[in-house]
Write an enzyme that holds these catalytic residues in place. Sequence first.
Site, PDB file in Angstrom:
ATOM      1  N   THR A  38     -21.423   0.591  -9.452  1.00 22.95           N
ATOM      2  CA  THR A  38     -21.534   1.845 -10.202  1.00 22.95           C
ATOM      3  C   THR A  38     -21.560   1.532 -11.950  1.00 22.95           C
ATOM      4  OG1 THR A  38     -20.760   4.190 -10.407  1.00 22.95           O
ATOM      5  CG2 THR A  38     -19.015   2.505 -10.069  1.00 22.95           C
ATOM      6  N   SER A  97      -1.776   6.078   0.474  1.00 26.18           N
ATOM      7  CA  SER A  97      -2.258   7.512  -0.067  1.00 26.18           C
ATOM      8  C   SER A  97      -3.664   7.636   0.483  1.00 26.18           C
ATOM      9  CB  SER A  97      -2.497   7.532  -1.705  1.00 26.18           C
ATOM     10  OG  SER A  97      -3.160   6.652  -1.913  1.00 26.18           O
ATOM     11  N   ASN A  98      -4.296   6.767   1.130  1.00 28.13           N
ATOM     12  CA  ASN A  98      -5.613   7.084   1.696  1.00 28.13           C
ATOM     13  C   ASN A  98      -5.866   6.074   2.950  1.00 28.13           C
ATOM     14  OD1 ASN A  98      -8.107   8.427   1.799  1.00 28.13           O
ATOM     15  ND2 ASN A  98      -9.099   6.473   1.210  1.00 28.13           N
ATOM     16  N   SER A 150     -17.347  -2.310  -8.798  1.00 21.74           N
ATOM     17  CA  SER A 150     -18.314  -1.662  -8.001  1.00 21.74           C
ATOM     18  C   SER A 150     -19.667  -1.607  -8.589  1.00 21.74           C
ATOM     19  CB  SER A 150     -17.774  -0.156  -7.979  1.00 21.74           C
ATOM     20  OG  SER A 150     -18.906   0.693  -7.687  1.00 21.74           O
ATOM     21  N   ASP A 171       0.989  -1.127  -0.168  1.00 20.40           N
ATOM     22  CA  ASP A 171      -0.007   0.103  -0.017  1.00 20.40           C
ATOM     23  C   ASP A 171       0.894   1.202  -0.104  1.00 20.40           C
ATOM     24  OD1 ASP A 171      -1.848   2.074   0.872  1.00 20.40           O
ATOM     25  OD2 ASP A 171      -3.105   0.489   1.409  1.00 20.40           O
ATOM     26  N   TYR A 200     -14.485   7.934 -12.135  1.00 22.09           N
ATOM     27  CA  TYR A 200     -14.173   6.706 -11.353  1.00 22.09           C
ATOM     28  C   TYR A 200     -14.877   5.348 -11.788  1.00 22.09           C
ATOM     29  CZ  TYR A 200     -14.889   3.380  -7.233  1.00 22.09           C
ATOM     30  OH  TYR A 200     -14.890   2.338  -6.706  1.00 22.09           O
ATOM     31  N   LYS A 210     -13.264   1.675 -13.353  1.00 23.82           N
ATOM     32  CA  LYS A 210     -13.663   0.373 -12.830  1.00 23.82           C
ATOM     33  C   LYS A 210     -13.865  -0.545 -14.074  1.00 23.82           C
ATOM     34  CE  LYS A 210     -12.960   0.471  -8.487  1.00 23.82           C
ATOM     35  NZ  LYS A 210     -11.471  -0.238  -8.096  1.00 23.82           N
ATOM     36  N   ARG A 242     -28.707  14.671  -5.619  1.00 23.03           N
ATOM     37  CA  ARG A 242     -27.495  14.766  -6.058  1.00 23.03           C
ATOM     38  C   ARG A 242     -27.466  14.279  -7.514  1.00 23.03           C
ATOM     39  NH1 ARG A 242     -23.390  11.422  -2.458  1.00 23.03           N
ATOM     40  NH2 ARG A 242     -24.476   9.566  -3.538  1.00 23.03           N
TER      41      ARG A 242
HETATM   42  P1  NAD Z   1      -9.484   2.744   0.573  1.00 20.60           P
HETATM   43  O1  NAD Z   1      -9.391   4.243  -0.006  1.00 20.60           O
HETATM   44  O2  NAD Z   1      -9.706   2.559   2.189  1.00 20.60           O
HETATM   45  O3  NAD Z   1      -8.463   1.750   0.194  1.00 20.60           O
HETATM   46  C1  NAD Z   1      -7.631   1.777  -0.789  1.00 20.60           C
HETATM   47  C2  NAD Z   1      -6.277   1.539  -0.335  1.00 20.60           C
HETATM   48  O4  NAD Z   1      -5.364   1.657  -1.708  1.00 20.60           O
HETATM   49  C3  NAD Z   1      -5.962   2.795   0.382  1.00 20.60           C
HETATM   50  O5  NAD Z   1      -4.994   2.164   1.532  1.00 20.60           O
HETATM   51  C4  NAD Z   1      -4.643   3.533  -0.399  1.00 20.60           C
HETATM   52  O6  NAD Z   1      -3.714   4.054   0.385  1.00 20.60           O
HETATM   53  C5  NAD Z   1      -4.441   2.346  -1.383  1.00 20.60           C
HETATM   54  N1  NAD Z   1      -3.820   2.883  -2.717  1.00 20.60           N
HETATM   55  C6  NAD Z   1      -4.442   3.726  -3.533  1.00 20.60           C
HETATM   56  N2  NAD Z   1      -3.787   3.746  -4.833  1.00 20.60           N
HETATM   57  C7  NAD Z   1      -2.408   3.024  -4.635  1.00 20.60           C
HETATM   58  C8  NAD Z   1      -1.440   2.768  -5.287  1.00 20.60           C
HETATM   59  N3  NAD Z   1      -1.305   2.997  -6.574  1.00 20.60           N
HETATM   60  N4  NAD Z   1      -0.459   1.518  -4.900  1.00 20.60           N
HETATM   61  C9  NAD Z   1      -1.008   1.016  -3.777  1.00 20.60           C
HETATM   62  N5  NAD Z   1      -1.835   1.417  -2.714  1.00 20.60           N
HETATM   63  C10 NAD Z   1      -2.881   2.256  -3.212  1.00 20.60           C
HETATM   64  O7  NAD Z   1     -10.970   2.108  -0.349  1.00 20.60           O
HETATM   65  P2  NAD Z   1     -11.786   1.128   0.102  1.00 20.60           P
HETATM   66  O8  NAD Z   1     -13.120   1.328   0.299  1.00 20.60           O
HETATM   67  O9  NAD Z   1     -11.258   0.092   0.860  1.00 20.60           O
HETATM   68  O10 NAD Z   1     -11.882   0.412  -1.424  1.00 20.60           O
HETATM   69  C11 NAD Z   1     -10.897  -0.603  -1.952  1.00 20.60           C
HETATM   70  C12 NAD Z   1     -11.344  -0.802  -3.465  1.00 20.60           C
HETATM   71  O11 NAD Z   1     -12.825  -0.947  -3.452  1.00 20.60           O
HETATM   72  C13 NAD Z   1     -11.020   0.272  -4.272  1.00 20.60           C
HETATM   73  O12 NAD Z   1     -10.796   0.029  -5.543  1.00 20.60           O
HETATM   74  C14 NAD Z   1     -12.409   0.949  -4.528  1.00 20.60           C
HETATM   75  O13 NAD Z   1     -12.510   1.538  -5.543  1.00 20.60           O
HETATM   76  C15 NAD Z   1     -13.224  -0.293  -4.481  1.00 20.60           C
HETATM   77  N6  NAD Z   1     -14.717  -0.295  -4.151  1.00 20.60           N
HETATM   78  C16 NAD Z   1     -15.085   0.412  -2.828  1.00 20.60           C
HETATM   79  C17 NAD Z   1     -16.205   0.865  -2.558  1.00 20.60           C
HETATM   80  C18 NAD Z   1     -16.680   1.456  -1.231  1.00 20.60           C
HETATM   81  O14 NAD Z   1     -17.685   1.906  -1.342  1.00 20.60           O
HETATM   82  N7  NAD Z   1     -15.742   1.713  -0.288  1.00 20.60           N
HETATM   83  C19 NAD Z   1     -17.495   0.176  -3.503  1.00 20.60           C
HETATM   84  C20 NAD Z   1     -17.170  -0.307  -4.648  1.00 20.60           C
HETATM   85  C21 NAD Z   1     -15.704  -0.625  -4.902  1.00 20.60           C
HETATM   86  N1  UDP Z   2     -26.955  10.413   0.505  1.00 25.25           N
HETATM   87  C1  UDP Z   2     -27.888  11.237   1.110  1.00 25.25           C
HETATM   88  N2  UDP Z   2     -27.147  12.393   1.808  1.00 25.25           N
HETATM   89  C2  UDP Z   2     -25.630  12.261   1.922  1.00 25.25           C
HETATM   90  C3  UDP Z   2     -25.089  11.180   1.299  1.00 25.25           C
HETATM   91  C4  UDP Z   2     -25.629  10.194   0.656  1.00 25.25           C
HETATM   92  O1  UDP Z   2     -29.041  11.715   1.174  1.00 25.25           O
HETATM   93  O2  UDP Z   2     -25.086  13.222   2.464  1.00 25.25           O
HETATM   94  C5  UDP Z   2     -27.903   9.492  -0.204  1.00 25.25           C
HETATM   95  C6  UDP Z   2     -27.465   9.345  -1.693  1.00 25.25           C
HETATM   96  O3  UDP Z   2     -28.392  10.259  -2.657  1.00 25.25           O
HETATM   97  C7  UDP Z   2     -28.020   8.000  -1.814  1.00 25.25           C
HETATM   98  C8  UDP Z   2     -27.921   7.040  -0.645  1.00 25.25           C
HETATM   99  O4  UDP Z   2     -27.676   8.130   0.489  1.00 25.25           O
HETATM  100  O5  UDP Z   2     -29.286   7.698  -2.246  1.00 25.25           O
HETATM  101  C9  UDP Z   2     -26.432   6.407  -0.677  1.00 25.25           C
HETATM  102  O6  UDP Z   2     -25.476   7.338  -1.156  1.00 25.25           O
HETATM  103  P1  UDP Z   2     -23.873   7.034  -1.073  1.00 25.25           P
HETATM  104  O7  UDP Z   2     -22.905   8.123  -1.462  1.00 25.25           O
HETATM  105  O8  UDP Z   2     -23.371   6.467   0.162  1.00 25.25           O
HETATM  106  O9  UDP Z   2     -23.660   5.794  -2.070  1.00 25.25           O
HETATM  107  P2  UDP Z   2     -23.791   5.746  -3.588  1.00 25.25           P
HETATM  108  O10 UDP Z   2     -24.749   6.743  -3.865  1.00 25.25           O
HETATM  109  O11 UDP Z   2     -22.723   5.949  -4.174  1.00 25.25           O
HETATM  110  O12 UDP Z   2     -24.264   4.329  -3.854  1.00 25.25           O
END
Ligand code: NAD
Ligand code: UDP
Length: 356
Positions: free
Chosen positions: A140, A49-50, A138, A46, A162, A166, A305
């Site tokens: 998405t 960065s986050n 995701s 890792d 984003y 994916k 939104r």
């Molecule tokens: P997060 O930001 O907490 O974790 C991502 C990790 O990757 C962080 O620790 C960051 O430091 C590291 N990172 C970023 N770029 C890097 C790089 N180039 N090299 C090495 N490390 C790097 O996010 P998360 O919520 O744990 O998500 C993990 C994965 O799942 C991500 O790919 C995200 O897009 C995907 N995802 C997350 C969600 C969500 O809602 N959390 C939903 C769908 C998909």
């Molecule tokens: N949402 C909201 N207020 C906020 C954040 C999210 O009403 O401050 C709503 C958003 O419109 C959606 C749901 O909560 O209907 C989930 O949003 P989130 O951003 O957590 O997930 P995503 O929309 O990316 O699935």
Amino acid sequence: MNILAKQSFRKGNGAMDILLTGGAGYIGSHTAVELINEGYGVIVADNYSNSSPEVIKRIEGAAGRLAAYDVDAGNEERLQQVFLKHQIDAVVHFAGYKAVGESVQQPLKYYENNLRALIATLKVMKDFRANTIIFSSSATVYGTSQAVPFDEGMDTGCTNPYGWTKLICEQILRDVAKAEEEFTPVILRYFNPVGAHESGLLGENPKGIPNNLMPYIQQVASGKLEKLSIFGNDYDTKDGTGIRDYIHVVDLAKGHVKALQYAQEHRGMEVFNLGTGKGYSVMEVVEAFEQANGVKIPYQITARRKGDVAESYADVSKARNVLGWEAEKTLEQMCRDAWRWENGVRSRLENEQFAI
Ligand code: NAD
Ligand code: UDP
């Protein structure tokens, strides 16, 4: 380096050593705990960065030892060093940026990081003949014009950079799987991960004002933010607010263990939704959080939104039938664990001024 000298922390006979790129992040850290508990050796790469190296200590506190490296997954040379040090059998690729709004403002930052991290990881895997990758995708990718529930066979399309990263990563994996018979990518399309580890040691720590619903509610509950804005109550849903499939992060983490087990016995690419299959409205989440934790969440209704869909929830039958995986935790547990984390470690970390 001699293969015999390679380091391993795996416990179970026949268990494997798994590289988690981005393994110090929210989902990666919970997955690391589940893998260690199952006897796998865990290696994290890792660039923090986050996240922060502090998370590694917390994973060890919750589960046991692992190896961790401050490595950018987009840096082939540094990744090669990790593969030289460990006999890596499979990769779970979490590394990437994930903030939808930021990706609209800074698309190149997202394309560069998310695509480079995957491509470099795949190249190094090929050099070291590691054929299995579990990829964090995701919901998405289902875009805005589908009918719920979303199933893996549906058309895909995105509304923000984003999401495109994916989809493009999914396509890269599909193409490599076509070119190389042994290559086995398992794509996991996560719905809405929320909650935290019940030990109170791990959870999500968003930088700045959260974008997502649950972290926002947590910070309203703690008094850090004044009130929640509910983005629209005029959707064609049961109470007019948006519906999502919230899944406990520990259930999600367990899905990765199942995906790895599946990949051991199969070849080629497969895609799975990881959700609960149930949709909850924003109002229902607010009420569940209030009831589970005995707190009040002041809110106001504001405009929709941009880019939001009315409803998103998963058809989970494929994961259930093929992986033998199903989410178990309730919305109440998600709310309780989220609040324990917000009230405990997360608030202390914030006061101490270091991000995890
Ligand atoms: P997060 O930001 O907490 O974790 C991502 C990790 O990757 C962080 O620790 C960051 O430091 C590291 N990172 C970023 N770029 C890097 C790089 N180039 N090299 C090495 N490390 C790097 O996010 P998360 O919520 O744990 O998500 C993990 C994965 O799942 C991500 O790919 C995200 O897009 C995907 N995802 C997350 C969600 C969500 O809602 N959390 C939903 C769908 C998909
Ligand atoms: N949402 C909201 N207020 C906020 C954040 C999210 O009403 O401050 C709503 C958003 O419109 C959606 C749901 O909560 O209907 C989930 O949003 P989130 O951003 O957590 O997930 P995503 O929309 O990316 O699935």
